[in-house]
Each structure stands twice: as C-alpha cells, then as structure tokens.
Scaffold this motif. Structure first.
Motif, PDB file in Angstrom:
ATOM      1  N   VAL A   1      84.153  19.405  87.100  1.00 60.27           N
ATOM      2  CA  VAL A   1      83.723  18.611  85.951  1.00 60.27           C
ATOM      3  C   VAL A   1      82.753  19.470  85.152  1.00 60.27           C
ATOM      4  CG1 VAL A   1      82.607  16.501  85.147  1.00 60.27           C
ATOM      5  CG2 VAL A   1      83.998  16.458  87.232  1.00 60.27           C
ATOM      6  N   GLN A   2      83.143  19.853  83.940  1.00 62.05           N
ATOM      7  CA  GLN A   2      82.332  20.743  83.119  1.00 62.05           C
ATOM      8  C   GLN A   2      82.016  20.068  81.785  1.00 62.05           C
ATOM      9  OE1 GLN A   2      84.518  24.407  82.750  1.00 62.05           O
ATOM     10  NE2 GLN A   2      84.280  24.943  84.918  1.00 62.05           N
ATOM     11  N   TYR A   3      80.815  20.368  81.267  1.00 64.88           N
ATOM     12  CA  TYR A   3      80.349  19.796  80.004  1.00 64.88           C
ATOM     13  C   TYR A   3      80.313  20.881  78.949  1.00 64.88           C
ATOM     14  CZ  TYR A   3      78.924  15.748  82.750  1.00 64.88           C
ATOM     15  OH  TYR A   3      78.916  14.651  83.581  1.00 64.88           O
ATOM     16  N   SER A   4      80.812  20.542  77.756  1.00 66.89           N
ATOM     17  CA  SER A   4      80.811  21.456  76.616  1.00 66.89           C
ATOM     18  C   SER A   4      79.896  20.888  75.544  1.00 66.89           C
ATOM     19  CB  SER A   4      82.241  21.629  76.078  1.00 66.89           C
ATOM     20  OG  SER A   4      82.232  22.405  74.901  1.00 66.89           O
TER      21      SER A   4
ATOM     22  N   ASP B   1      72.221  19.958  76.182  1.00 70.82           N
ATOM     23  CA  ASP B   1      72.892  20.466  77.380  1.00 70.82           C
ATOM     24  C   ASP B   1      71.951  20.432  78.579  1.00 70.82           C
ATOM     25  OD1 ASP B   1      75.243  21.955  78.582  1.00 70.82           O
ATOM     26  OD2 ASP B   1      73.618  23.380  78.961  1.00 70.82           O
ATOM     27  N   SER B   2      70.698  20.814  78.375  1.00 70.24           N
ATOM     28  CA  SER B   2      69.717  20.784  79.455  1.00 70.24           C
ATOM     29  C   SER B   2      69.442  19.357  79.908  1.00 70.24           C
ATOM     30  CB  SER B   2      68.417  21.457  78.996  1.00 70.24           C
ATOM     31  OG  SER B   2      67.430  21.364  79.999  1.00 70.24           O
ATOM     32  N   LEU B   3      69.379  18.420  78.944  1.00 68.57           N
ATOM     33  CA  LEU B   3      69.128  17.018  79.275  1.00 68.57           C
ATOM     34  C   LEU B   3      70.271  16.435  80.100  1.00 68.57           C
ATOM     35  CD1 LEU B   3      67.454  14.389  78.843  1.00 68.57           C
ATOM     36  CD2 LEU B   3      68.760  14.058  76.735  1.00 68.57           C
ATOM     37  N   VAL B   4      71.509  16.724  79.702  1.00 68.74           N
ATOM     38  CA  VAL B   4      72.675  16.191  80.419  1.00 68.74           C
ATOM     39  C   VAL B   4      72.761  16.782  81.824  1.00 68.74           C
ATOM     40  CG1 VAL B   4      75.201  16.127  80.441  1.00 68.74           C
ATOM     41  CG2 VAL B   4      73.945  15.655  78.327  1.00 68.74           C
ATOM     42  N   LEU B   5      72.530  18.077  81.949  1.00 66.95           N
ATOM     43  CA  LEU B   5      72.616  18.713  83.258  1.00 66.95           C
ATOM     44  C   LEU B   5      71.518  18.229  84.201  1.00 66.95           C
ATOM     45  CD1 LEU B   5      73.555  22.407  82.343  1.00 66.95           C
ATOM     46  CD2 LEU B   5      75.028  20.590  83.206  1.00 66.95           C
ATOM     47  N   SER B   6      70.344  17.885  83.662  1.00 67.82           N
ATOM     48  CA  SER B   6      69.252  17.401  84.516  1.00 67.82           C
ATOM     49  C   SER B   6      69.555  16.040  85.122  1.00 67.82           C
ATOM     50  CB  SER B   6      67.950  17.322  83.705  1.00 67.82           C
ATOM     51  OG  SER B   6      68.051  16.320  82.694  1.00 67.82           O
ATOM     52  N   ALA B   7      70.457  15.298  84.478  1.00 67.81           N
ATOM     53  CA  ALA B   7      70.825  13.976  84.996  1.00 67.81           C
ATOM     54  C   ALA B   7      72.263  13.955  85.503  1.00 67.81           C
ATOM     55  CB  ALA B   7      70.639  12.925  83.896  1.00 67.81           C
ATOM     56  N   LYS B   8      72.797  15.120  85.847  1.00 64.79           N
ATOM     57  CA  LYS B   8      74.193  15.206  86.262  1.00 64.79           C
ATOM     58  C   LYS B   8      74.446  14.479  87.576  1.00 64.79           C
ATOM     59  CE  LYS B   8      77.978  18.501  86.792  1.00 64.79           C
ATOM     60  NZ  LYS B   8      78.372  19.938  86.823  1.00 64.79           N
ATOM     61  N   ASP B   9      73.435  14.365  88.436  1.00 59.64           N
ATOM     62  CA  ASP B   9      73.632  13.676  89.714  1.00 59.64           C
ATOM     63  C   ASP B   9      73.913  12.181  89.525  1.00 59.64           C
ATOM     64  OD1 ASP B   9      71.063  13.345  88.731  1.00 59.64           O
ATOM     65  OD2 ASP B   9      70.216  12.958  90.711  1.00 59.64           O
ATOM     66  N   GLN B  10      73.627  11.638  88.336  1.00 58.74           N
ATOM     67  CA  GLN B  10      73.904  10.238  88.051  1.00 58.74           C
ATOM     68  C   GLN B  10      75.270  10.026  87.411  1.00 58.74           C
ATOM     69  OE1 GLN B  10      70.670   8.816  85.623  1.00 58.74           O
ATOM     70  NE2 GLN B  10      69.106   9.686  86.965  1.00 58.74           N
TER      71      GLN B  10
ATOM     72  N   ILE C   1      79.317   5.615  78.427  1.00 61.81           N
ATOM     73  CA  ILE C   1      78.191   4.691  78.259  1.00 61.81           C
ATOM     74  C   ILE C   1      76.918   5.304  78.819  1.00 61.81           C
ATOM     75  CG2 ILE C   1      77.301   2.435  78.944  1.00 61.81           C
ATOM     76  CD1 ILE C   1      80.202   1.439  78.983  1.00 61.81           C
ATOM     77  N   ARG C   2      77.013   5.965  79.984  1.00 63.25           N
ATOM     78  CA  ARG C   2      75.823   6.574  80.585  1.00 63.25           C
ATOM     79  C   ARG C   2      75.240   7.653  79.689  1.00 63.25           C
ATOM     80  NH1 ARG C   2      74.011  10.907  83.513  1.00 63.25           N
ATOM     81  NH2 ARG C   2      75.952  12.032  83.118  1.00 63.25           N
ATOM     82  N   LEU C   3      76.099   8.505  79.146  1.00 60.21           N
ATOM     83  CA  LEU C   3      75.612   9.587  78.287  1.00 60.21           C
ATOM     84  C   LEU C   3      75.025   9.038  76.988  1.00 60.21           C
ATOM     85  CD1 LEU C   3      78.446  12.223  78.806  1.00 60.21           C
ATOM     86  CD2 LEU C   3      76.106  12.310  79.701  1.00 60.21           C
TER      87      LEU C   3
END
Length: 824
Positions: free
Chosen positions: A203-206, A213-222, A241-243
């Motif tokens: 699962v990769q984010y673009s 990008d830093s904000l999304v990766l910091s909450a990737k465990d959720q 919805i989460r993002l």
C-alpha cells in the motif's frame, strides 16, 4: 379421566396446529399456485458470516413466534382478510376524491375554508388509500401479509451475494442456489464457494506535498488499508473518510475525500509455491482540492462569538456590547455572558490551525450549557487564513415546567399520583450558571401486605441546585476541561417520606463535579455530601421487630436513629445504548464507590462541631459501599434482542455501631430486580419474610447484593406505538455480612452470607411482559412467577394455579409489576 381436561387439551392442540399451518393451505389471492417464502440458509462459506449475507436479502419470510414454526401474524392477517372487501374501498376512494374536488371548486374564492377542507379530506383520502393497499385495521395492526416465493428475486439475490463476495476480496467466487418445498413453503439454500481470497501486498501513497505526505505517513498505523490484509471494498471508502478527517483536523479546510483516488494493480499472481491467495498492490493518490495548485493549511485568523437578539428581533431594538478576551471578539445583544467562561468552551482559537474536530466540539460544548436555543457557525477564507464566527440565539432566562403522572408498582394496589414543579433561572450571575428549584409530591402504592388492605407511601421534597459550567477549583485549573463538558453542582434539599413502617426526613447539602469525556462516558465526583436524617415516627409493631432483631445481634435499629451522614462518592458510567431504532449491539457499565464518615477520622473536631450545631444525640456512620451494574445488549433478529445484566454490590460498616444508614442498604425484589418477588421483600439469604402481628411484610435490607437478569425482547405489533413483548429469567438475593462473633462461634443467622450456602439461597424467577413504546416513554407490564424459593430451598413452580393466577394467598402466584421504562 377428567373429560374437561381432555377437551381443553384437544382444543389447545387444534389452536397450535391452526397457527402453525396458517397460510400453508390458502393460496395467493387469485388462486394461483404460489408458494410462501420459507427459510433461507447459506452453506459453504467459511470466512464471510451468515449474518452478513442475511443483511443483503430484502425478502424475509413471515415472522415466526419465538423461532418456533408458529405464524400467528400471518394467521391474523388471513382471518381478517375473509371479511375484507377491496371493491368497497375502491368505491369509497373514488367517492371521496369526487366529493373533495366538488367542494374545492365551490370554495375557490374562499382560501380560508378551502384550506380547512383540504386538511380534512387529505386525512380521509390517505386513510382510505392505506386501507385499500394494506388492508383493514386488523390486518394492518395485528397481521402480516403473506410473503410469496419469487424465483426472480432469488436469482437477483444470488447476484448480490456474488457482488458482495467480490467486494470482499473473493474475486473467483461462485454462488448457486437450490430450493425444496415443505408445507407449502419453499426453502432456499445458497451454495457458496469463496475460493481464493485476495490480499493487499503493498500500500503506497502518492502525495506531492511534503508536509501532507509526512502527516499521512505519521498516522499510517490507523489506515484501513494494511499490507497482508484481505481486500475489502468498504475499506477503501473508510480510508477516504479517515484521510479527509485527518487533513481537515490539521488545517486543510478545503480538502475533501473526492480528491483521493486509487490505482489497484490486480495483475500480480501468488507465487507458484503458494496458491492459497491472490495479491494486489494499491496506490493511494492525494491531490490538492479543485481550483488550488497546492495543498493549503488554513490558520484561524479571527474568531467572533455573537449572541443574537431573542426571537429574531431586529438588532436596532437592543444595545450591543462588544468586548475582547484572549483575542476572541464577543458581541452580546440584550443578554451578557461571561467572556471568560465562554472562552473555556471555544476550542477554535486565533493563531491555531483549523480543526474540524475543534469546530464541532465547540458547537457541542456551547449547546450543552443549556443557555442557547441553537448555535450556528461558519468560516470565510482570506489570504491569511480563516475568519470564523459563531452565532447563538439564547434560551429564555426564566423557565417554569410542570408534569404530573401516576406511580404504580403492583396491580393489587391502587395507583398514586405525583407532581413535579420546576423553576429555572438561566445565566443568573452572567457566568452561564443555572439556578433551579424543584418541588415534588407523590403518593405511591406500597406492596408486600397480606391482609388485603391498601397502604400508601407519601413523599414530598424540595431541592435547589446551582449549576456552574466549570469545575470550581482555585486558580486557572477550573478552565482546563472545556472539551469535557465540566460542571459543578451545588445543591440543598429536603425530603420527607411517610411509609407504613416509619416516617423519615432528610436534609441534604452536596457539591458534585461532573465531566463528560465523550457522548458515552460520564464521571461524577462528590467531595462534599452531607445529610441529616431524622426518623419522626416508627410504627409500634415495626419498632418491636427492630428490638427483636437487636436482641438477636442485628443493629438495624441504629439506622433509624437521628443521624448525620457525610460521604465522598465517585460514579463512572459508560453507556453505548444511546440510539433509538432497531436493536444494536451495546453495553452499559456503572461503577459507584462511596466512603461515608471518612472526614471523621481526618478532622477529629468535626463531630464535636456538628453536635454543637444539631444536638448531642446524633448517630454518626462510617462505611464503605460499592456497586457495579453491567448490561449487555445483543440483537438476535430484525426487531429482537437479548439483554443480560449483572448487578452486585456491598456495604461494609465500621465505627461505633457498625451499621450503615438505612438508605445505603441493598434490596432485592420488584420491577427492576427479581420480578417474581415483591419490591424490597426478597431475602436476606434464606430468611423467612418478616411479618408483623398485623400481618404485613416489612422490607428486607441486606449488606451484600448479587443478582442477574436475562431477557429476550421481541416485537408484536404497531398500534400508535410499538407493542413489544419480553420473556425473562431473574436470579438473585441480598445477604447480611456475618459478624466477628458468628465467624468465631460458627453460629450464623439465616440471612448471613456463606460461600458454602449462597448457591442454595439464590432466588429464581421467570415470567413474561408487555411493553408499550410510545417513543416519549415506555409503559411496562411484567408478570413474574417464582421458580425457586431460597427461604424454603425448593422449587415451587408446581404450586402455581392457573385458576387463580393473581391470588396472593397462594404459595406461588403471578406477581404483576407496572413501571415506566425498561427494567434495565
């Protein structure tokens, strides 16, 4: 052989057979050879649960009673349809329509009369059309139309199941169905092959913006999309919805889920050595909102809170007062509120990044103050950030409410009325405080008397309270809990109760702190709770009973002396059963802890001071009390649920007299306890009922409580509200705690708790009930029957007589409980 019993048995059998076979013999209205819809089963599925498939099937067979092959609702419908004449209702509808058109034409020049006629005929036409399409009143209210088997619907259902399996990662699924016929019903079996599931490999984010990008990766465990997890279509929308919430809570005001797209690479096959599952890669792409070249985080530039005139009156009629507090602009029209207190509720603040959570929580906290009719909010975007504004219309400063009702506990006694009168002053000191005075008077039917006479309990009370929207502590500490709806209640009250056994008054002063961390969690802490109790009358026979108990070593008599009670108490409540509608999985937990007389040991001179104020003949109590009440709500059908409850607690007394106040004892029996026993008359332990020489039974207090309830709740009919039924099983009792002397000598009283005896001292009761749910309140009728009597330590169901079910002189009878609301 008793011929009457034989005929009654044959009649009952015929009735059951008729209900069971109802609808099985009669065909569809046109005598077409149609079959009724039978049960639906699923076979072959290993991962997806049957309940998930059942939710996809819109056609449901006719309701059965308690899961048995009995169809009373269909039987009622078909019995009533014999006299139903659809042609008559067709003619009536046509006649009403023509009559309405004729009268409307004649009143064309009289708008007022025309409006009256329109309302009148609209109701008549709607009622007639409903009877034409749904049947007569008996068919609609008590019956249920037959549900026929439809082969086309079954084919569509199979397609739904395939789509659901595909959406949950089973791309290679197969669904077939078979049918079989029994008693004019066609049962359907769906044969399901899930085959290989599909899993997420990577699962990769673009994201082009580094901060996002830093904000999304910091909450990737959720994230709901995780590597190695099974593919689920719903997880993709949940991730959107989460993002969206994540970004909007971190300043990105204009961001929406429509800016999130997915690219799924499903060409990856599993390794040759492992063909148990397929794999896919997921690419999540976040783009800037429409019309923006890049992501933009919005700080809050300014905040304005404005109190509008009441009743939408023009601003020109009132004087406006503007003030600033901690960079927030407050505008008051007509009514002033403390900016400092309002400031503790304002989570949207200048200089902070915008947060959707803070925005909604601010509105909720302002609404919970009980000062505003509604609170509206909005934002304007500028080059520098957001200009936010909150507009509120205040509630009336003075409010008077009154309500009357009836208190009824048992059918054998007459109902008693009660009346409440409340007077509220809002914002009394301009700090969002509410002052309230409540007067209550009532007469309650008292149960447990065996001489056929009517006994009543009168209660009168007056209570005043001053509610502050903050925690009253020194310094700025009290302003730090704005997000948790903090409140401090200071109260004074007086209560008088006159029962056949005694008359008792109490004066109370308390200071309670309350926090609400979430919509489901409540915390109360009372550091000051003072009570002066005074027994003004003891019935001679009840007094002699207390003397007898005292001679036996029971100090219950001390609980009726003039006394002073001070305690510290803490209550935690978590309740997820807050929703109205179909049954949902939920729970309720209440934990209450209380320490009485603790301040006596901390402040040695307190007792002397109190005696100087209230007199030297005061009884002081020292005790520890706890109570845990847990409930579990489980849906077991469309409109049915299974509810389990466990309620336990104990009070331990220490000090001079080693007894708690009478109000702190536990009681068993009644409409919210073991319903086969009279209220507060069960126990303690295996003790027999305490009956005075005048032949009435007195209350049975205990120091230890254990009780459990199991209740099945279902739906019967809808008639101006839902009429529901319940079948229940209750168990429990109360006990006294053994004294040190009893433990040493081994001479225990019948009511003492002992581990080797308590199993035989658990009372068992069962029964059924009806509940009339009118949305505003629930009227409850419960009929309890004893199964096991701990006093006699034997089962007593065979002593019940159907000839005289409510005869209280029988050893076992139906005990009727009438209450408002559900028992738990």
């Amino acid at each position: 052989m008793n011929r009457g019993r034989v005929f009654s048995g044959i009649g009952f059998f015929c009735f059951v057979a008729a209900v069971w076979l109802s609808g099985c013999v009669r065909l569809s209205p046109g005598n077409e050879k149609k079959y009724l819809l039978g049960t639906t089963t699923f076979k072959g599925n290993k991962i997806i649960k049957d309940s998930e498939f059942e939710a996809l099937i819109p056609q449901k067979p006719n309701r059965r009673f308690l899961g048995l092959p009995l169809y009373p609702y269909l039987a009622f419908y078909q019995a009533a349809s014999v006299t139903y004449d659809s042609a008559y209702h067709h003619r009536k509808l046509d006649s009403l329509t023509l009559e309405y058109q004729r009268k409307s034409d004649s009143l064309e020049g009289n708008p007022r009369q025309l409006k009256i006629v329109q309302r009148k005929y609209a109701r008549k036409i709607a009622r007639t059309r409903r009877r034409l399409t749904e049947g007569n009143d008996f068919m609609r209210i008590f019956g249920e139309p037959p549900v026929y088997f439809d082969s086309l619907a079954i084919t569509k259902n199979a397609e739904k199941l395939r789509g659901y399996l595909f959406n949950n990662g089973f791309f290679e699924n197969e669904v077939r169905f078979t049918t079989d016929t029994a008693f004019r019903r066609i049962r359907t079996t769906y044969l399901i092959q899930e085959n290989r599931p599909t899993r997420l490999r990577n699962v990769q984010y673009s994201i082009s913006d580094l901060r996002v990008d830093s904000l999304v990766l910091s909450a990737k465990d959720q994230s709901t999309l995780k590597s190695s997890a099974r593919y689920k279509g719903d997880a993709f929308e949940e991730e959107r919805i989460r993002l969206e919430i994540l970004l909007r809570n971190n300043g990105y005001y204009g961001f929406s889920r429509q800016s999130i797209t997915y690219l799924i690479n499903d060409t990856i096959s599993a390794p040759a050595t492992d063909s148990l599952f397929r794999q896919v890669d997921v690419f999540v792409r976040l783009e800037a909102p429409n019309g923006q070249e890049s992501f933009k985080a919005y700080p809050v530039e300014s905040v304005q809170f404005e109190v509008l005139p009441p009743d939408n009156s023009p601003d020109s009629l009132f004087q406006r007062d503007t003030t600033r507090f901690q960079d927030i602009r407050y505008v008051f029209t007509d009514k002033k509120f403390s900016p400092r207190i309002l400031n503790s509720k304002m989570l949207i603040r200048p200089g902070k990044l915008y947060s959707q959570e803070d925005e909604r929580e601010t509105q909720r906290q302002l609404s919970l103050t009980d000062q505003f009719r509604f609170v509206n909010y909005g934002f304007d975007t500028t080059a520098q950030g957001l200009k936010s504004y909150f507009r509120a219309i205040p509630l009336d400063k003075y409010q008077v409410t009154a309500d009357v009702g009836m208190n009824v506990i048992q059918l054998q006694q007459a109902p008693g009325p009660f009346a409440n009168l409340s007077y509220k002053i809002r914002n009394i000191f301009h700090g969002l405080e509410n002052f309230e005075v409540n007067l209550r008077g009532g007469v309650e039917a008292v149960t447990g008397f065996n001489d056929g006479n009517l006994y009543r309990s009168q209660e009168m009370s007056v209570n005043t309270s001053l509610l502050f929207p903050q925690l009253l502590f020194p310094g700025n500490f009290r302003y730090r809990f704005g997000r948790y709806n903090p409140r401090t209640q200071v109260g004074l009250g007086f209560n008088y109760v006159n029962r056949p056994e005694y008359a008792r008054s109490s004066a109370k002063a308390a200071m309670t702190y309350t926090l609400q961390p979430s919509t489901t969690t409540f915390i109360n802490l009372s550091l000051l709770d003072l009570n002066v109790l005074n027994t003004t009358r003891l019935a001679p026979e009840f007094e002699r009973l207390l003397d007898t108990l005292q001679m036996q070593g029971n100090n219950l008599f001390n609980s009726f002396r003039r006394s002073f009670v001070s305690d510290v108490n803490f209550t935690f409540v978590r309740n997820t059963n807050l929703f109205i509608g179909p049954p949902k999985k939920a729970s309720y937990l209440r934990v209450a802890l209380e320490s009485g007389g603790t301040s006596i040991g901390i402040l040695p001179k307190q007792q002397q001071f109190i005696e100087n104020v209230f007199g030297n003949n005061l009884q002081f109590f020292q005790y520890l009390r706890w109570n845990v009440d847990y409930r579990r709500y489980l849906p077991v059908g469309r409109r049915a649920s299974l509810v389990a409850r466990l309620n336990t607690g104990s009070v331990y007394s220490y000090g001079v007299n080693s007894v708690p106040p009478y109000e702190k004892y536990f009681f068993a029996g009644g409409s919210n306890s073991v319903r086969a026993w009279l209220p507060r008359r069960l126990g303690p332990g295996s003790s027999p009922p305490r009956i005075t020489s005048a032949n009435f039974t007195v209350e049975a207090p205990g120091e230890l409580l254990m009780e459990g309830n199991l209740e099945y709740r279902g739906h019967l009919v809808h008639f101006f509200g839902d009429i529901n039924y319940a079948i229940f099983l209750d168990a429990g009792n109360v006990w006294t705690l053994p004294t040190t002397t009893s433990a040493k000598t081994g001479e225990y009283a019948a009511g003492d708790f002992r581990w080797d005896k308590f199993g035989k001292q658990i009372a068992l009761g069962t029964g059924f009930g009806l509940r009339y749910d009118l949305q505003y309140f629930v009227l409850r009728f419960d009929f309890g029957l004893k199964l096991y009597d701990p006093n006699r330590q034997e089962f007593v169901l065979d002593e019940f007589s159907w000839r005289k079910p409510f005869n209280t002189r029988q050893p076992n009878y139906l005990n009727f409980n009438l209450g408002v609301g559900y028992p738990f």
